[in-house]
Design a protein around this motif. Structure first.
Motif, PDB file in Angstrom:
ATOM      1  N   ASN A  76      -7.014   6.556  -2.821  1.00 41.03           N
ATOM      2  CA  ASN A  76      -6.649   5.319  -3.508  1.00 41.03           C
ATOM      3  C   ASN A  76      -5.139   5.167  -3.598  1.00 41.03           C
ATOM      4  O   ASN A  76      -4.589   4.091  -3.356  1.00 41.03           O
ATOM      5  CB  ASN A  76      -7.236   5.309  -4.925  1.00 41.03           C
ATOM      6  CG  ASN A  76      -8.663   4.810  -4.958  1.00 41.03           C
ATOM      7  OD1 ASN A  76      -9.138   4.203  -4.014  1.00 41.03           O
ATOM      8  ND2 ASN A  76      -9.358   5.068  -6.042  1.00 41.03           N
ATOM      9  N   SER A  80      -3.131   2.339  -1.619  1.00 41.91           N
ATOM     10  CA  SER A  80      -2.556   1.274  -2.452  1.00 41.91           C
ATOM     11  C   SER A  80      -1.044   1.190  -2.325  1.00 41.91           C
ATOM     12  O   SER A  80      -0.480   0.154  -1.957  1.00 41.91           O
ATOM     13  CB  SER A  80      -2.931   1.492  -3.929  1.00 41.91           C
ATOM     14  OG  SER A  80      -4.326   1.491  -4.106  1.00 41.91           O
ATOM     15  N   LEU A 146       1.257  -7.224  -7.307  1.00 41.71           N
ATOM     16  CA  LEU A 146       0.024  -6.557  -6.887  1.00 41.71           C
ATOM     17  C   LEU A 146      -1.117  -7.556  -6.723  1.00 41.71           C
ATOM     18  O   LEU A 146      -1.934  -7.448  -5.814  1.00 41.71           O
ATOM     19  CB  LEU A 146      -0.381  -5.485  -7.895  1.00 41.71           C
ATOM     20  CG  LEU A 146       0.521  -4.252  -8.003  1.00 41.71           C
ATOM     21  CD1 LEU A 146       0.020  -3.334  -9.112  1.00 41.71           C
ATOM     22  CD2 LEU A 146       0.585  -3.501  -6.682  1.00 41.71           C
ATOM     23  N   ILE A 154      -4.313  -5.987  -4.949  1.00 44.82           N
ATOM     24  CA  ILE A 154      -4.579  -4.670  -5.526  1.00 44.82           C
ATOM     25  C   ILE A 154      -4.790  -4.815  -7.027  1.00 44.82           C
ATOM     26  O   ILE A 154      -3.938  -5.376  -7.734  1.00 44.82           O
ATOM     27  CB  ILE A 154      -3.414  -3.693  -5.250  1.00 44.82           C
ATOM     28  CG1 ILE A 154      -3.214  -3.508  -3.738  1.00 44.82           C
ATOM     29  CG2 ILE A 154      -3.657  -2.348  -5.932  1.00 44.82           C
ATOM     30  CD1 ILE A 154      -1.978  -2.701  -3.376  1.00 44.82           C
ATOM     31  N   HIS A 156      -5.139  -2.672 -10.407  1.00 45.93           N
ATOM     32  CA  HIS A 156      -4.705  -1.340 -10.811  1.00 45.93           C
ATOM     33  C   HIS A 156      -5.740  -0.600 -11.646  1.00 45.93           C
ATOM     34  O   HIS A 156      -6.029   0.568 -11.422  1.00 45.93           O
ATOM     35  CB  HIS A 156      -3.384  -1.454 -11.592  1.00 45.93           C
ATOM     36  CG  HIS A 156      -2.737  -0.154 -11.874  1.00 45.93           C
ATOM     37  ND1 HIS A 156      -3.134   0.668 -12.928  1.00 45.93           N
ATOM     38  CD2 HIS A 156      -1.708   0.501 -11.269  1.00 45.93           C
ATOM     39  CE1 HIS A 156      -2.373   1.751 -12.941  1.00 45.93           C
ATOM     40  NE2 HIS A 156      -1.509   1.673 -11.944  1.00 45.93           N
ATOM     41  N   PHE A 177      -1.970   4.991  -9.107  1.00 43.49           N
ATOM     42  CA  PHE A 177      -2.939   4.062  -8.526  1.00 43.49           C
ATOM     43  C   PHE A 177      -4.261   4.752  -8.191  1.00 43.49           C
ATOM     44  O   PHE A 177      -5.005   4.292  -7.331  1.00 43.49           O
ATOM     45  CB  PHE A 177      -2.350   3.427  -7.265  1.00 43.49           C
ATOM     46  CG  PHE A 177      -1.315   2.379  -7.544  1.00 43.49           C
ATOM     47  CD1 PHE A 177      -1.583   1.044  -7.331  1.00 43.49           C
ATOM     48  CD2 PHE A 177      -0.062   2.726  -8.048  1.00 43.49           C
ATOM     49  CE1 PHE A 177      -0.633   0.065  -7.583  1.00 43.49           C
ATOM     50  CE2 PHE A 177       0.906   1.768  -8.308  1.00 43.49           C
ATOM     51  CZ  PHE A 177       0.618   0.424  -8.073  1.00 43.49           C
ATOM     52  N   ALA A 180      -7.204   2.421  -8.586  1.00 43.92           N
ATOM     53  CA  ALA A 180      -7.003   1.077  -8.048  1.00 43.92           C
ATOM     54  C   ALA A 180      -8.129   0.653  -7.101  1.00 43.92           C
ATOM     55  O   ALA A 180      -8.817   1.481  -6.505  1.00 43.92           O
ATOM     56  CB  ALA A 180      -5.668   1.008  -7.314  1.00 43.92           C
ATOM     57  N   LEU A 182      -8.701  -2.077  -3.860  1.00 46.52           N
ATOM     58  CA  LEU A 182      -8.097  -2.980  -2.894  1.00 46.52           C
ATOM     59  C   LEU A 182      -9.077  -4.091  -2.553  1.00 46.52           C
ATOM     60  O   LEU A 182     -10.271  -3.840  -2.383  1.00 46.52           O
ATOM     61  CB  LEU A 182      -7.704  -2.231  -1.613  1.00 46.52           C
ATOM     62  CG  LEU A 182      -6.386  -1.454  -1.628  1.00 46.52           C
ATOM     63  CD1 LEU A 182      -6.444  -0.295  -2.599  1.00 46.52           C
ATOM     64  CD2 LEU A 182      -6.053  -0.951  -0.230  1.00 46.52           C
TER      65      LEU A 182
END
Length: 342
Positions: A76, A80, A146, A154, A156, A177, A180, A182
């Protein structure tokens, strides 16, 4: 199983191509950290150590626990941060994937994390409210990037003071991250099993989908709770109203705001400086908008930046949130039931 996981991560790193940062051997990290002599911090993920590169650059090396969910956090973070380039996002310099050893190498942040400045009034007082406001605005800009500025949106999912690092000029940088998500198609709403985040900062819809759909607005909630902690100069779980105080912290903040009605100041603080009072009031109004129970009622991070940069008199006081984070005992139960999701 270990061999399969190793192949999975090697394939993942190969797919990153030119996006993947520098790869280090574990022996190199050992030299850079002087055998991991200077530990900067420790968490459930592992430990962070101060390091120095061959050219003399100071770095922070995050050694991940070997049992951390088959490398999900590692992948991740690499996936990210490799896609980001923003003044308010921490830079990933490199990584280590050497046998069972996994590590992430970041730029070094000499002023550590924001939490110590939020919860220690002597330190927050040293910074001053103008700087704290700049920090809140910088974090908002980082989150806006982000959510909208990356090639891939992205989310978080773990915004909190501990995950905000401060450089030598106290410029904030969003870090960590590991949780996170995506969004390749830049979708606003995402499908997610289980719960992820930190108790006290998790939006209700992340715990229970009946409250709404999980989206970038879930990050907005976490940001809002963090901003209210900055204003209140205390943890949201420490508002003095008992063990389920996460339910009451926003109400405690809201009452402080209500004391002055439509006046511009902010009662209940010791600052004599009117400018400090106005800054606190603006942060409070923005924070309360961000933690609205229905995700649809929360502003986007772009709107949050506009509110912070705009005039105080243009901001309306939001409705009092009728709920905040779930009670601690509910949150702990939820984490126990879905412990594999992190």
């Amino acid at each position: 199983m270990q061999n399969a996981n190793h192949k999975t991560m090697e394939l993942f790193l190969k797919k990153q191509g030119n996006l993947a940062p520098q790869r280090y051997k574990y022996s190199e990290l050992k030299k850079m950290t002087k055998s991991f002599n200077d530990r900067l911090g420790k968490g459930g993920y592992g430990s962070v150590y101060k390091a120095k590169s061959r050219d003399g650059r100071l770095l922070a090396v995050k050694i991940l626990n070997e049992s951390k969910n088959n490398g999900e956090e590692f992948m991740n973070e690499v996936a990210s941060i490799s896609r980001t380039s923003h003044v308010n996002i921490v830079s990933l310099v490199g990584f280590c994937f050497d046998g069972p050893k996994r590590a992430l190498v970041y730029e070094y942040m000499p002023n550590g994390s924001l939490d110590k400045f939020v919860y220690d009034t002597s330190l927050s007082g040293r910074l001053g409210w103008e700087k704290l406001f700049e920090i809140a605005l910088g974090i908002a800009r980082g989150l806006e990037y982000l959510h909208r500025g990356c090639s891939m949106r992205i989310l978080h999912f773990d915004i909190k003071p501990h995950n905000i690092l401060l450089d030598k000029d106290f410029q904030p940088k969003i870090s960590d991250f590991g949780l996170a998500k995506l969004c390749p198609d830049r979708a606003s709403v995402i499908s997610m099993s289980g719960t992820r985040g930190t108790i006290g900062y998790i939006a209700l819809e992340v715990f229970c989908r009946n409250f709404g759909e999980v989206s970038h607005k879930s990050d907005v909630y976490s940001y809002g709770m963090m901003v209210l902690e900055i204003v209140g100069e205390r943890k949201n779980s420490d508002s003095g109203v008992g063990r389920s105080s996460e339910l009451y912290f926003p109400h405690w903040i809201y009452k402080r705001l209500e004391r002055n009605g439509d006046r511009e100041g902010f009662d209940g603080i010791d600052d004599d400086d009117d400018e400090c009072r106005l800054v606190k009031r603006k942060l409070t109004i923005v924070g309360l908008w961000c933690i609205q129970t229905d995700p649809k009622d929360r502003p986007s991070m772009s709107r949050v930046v506009e509110m912070l940069e705009g005039k105080l008199e243009s901001l309306q006081i939001p409705p009092k949130p009728y709920l905040s984070s779930p009670p601690r005992e509910v949150a702990i139960a939820s984490f126990s039931e879905s412990s594999s999701m992190l």
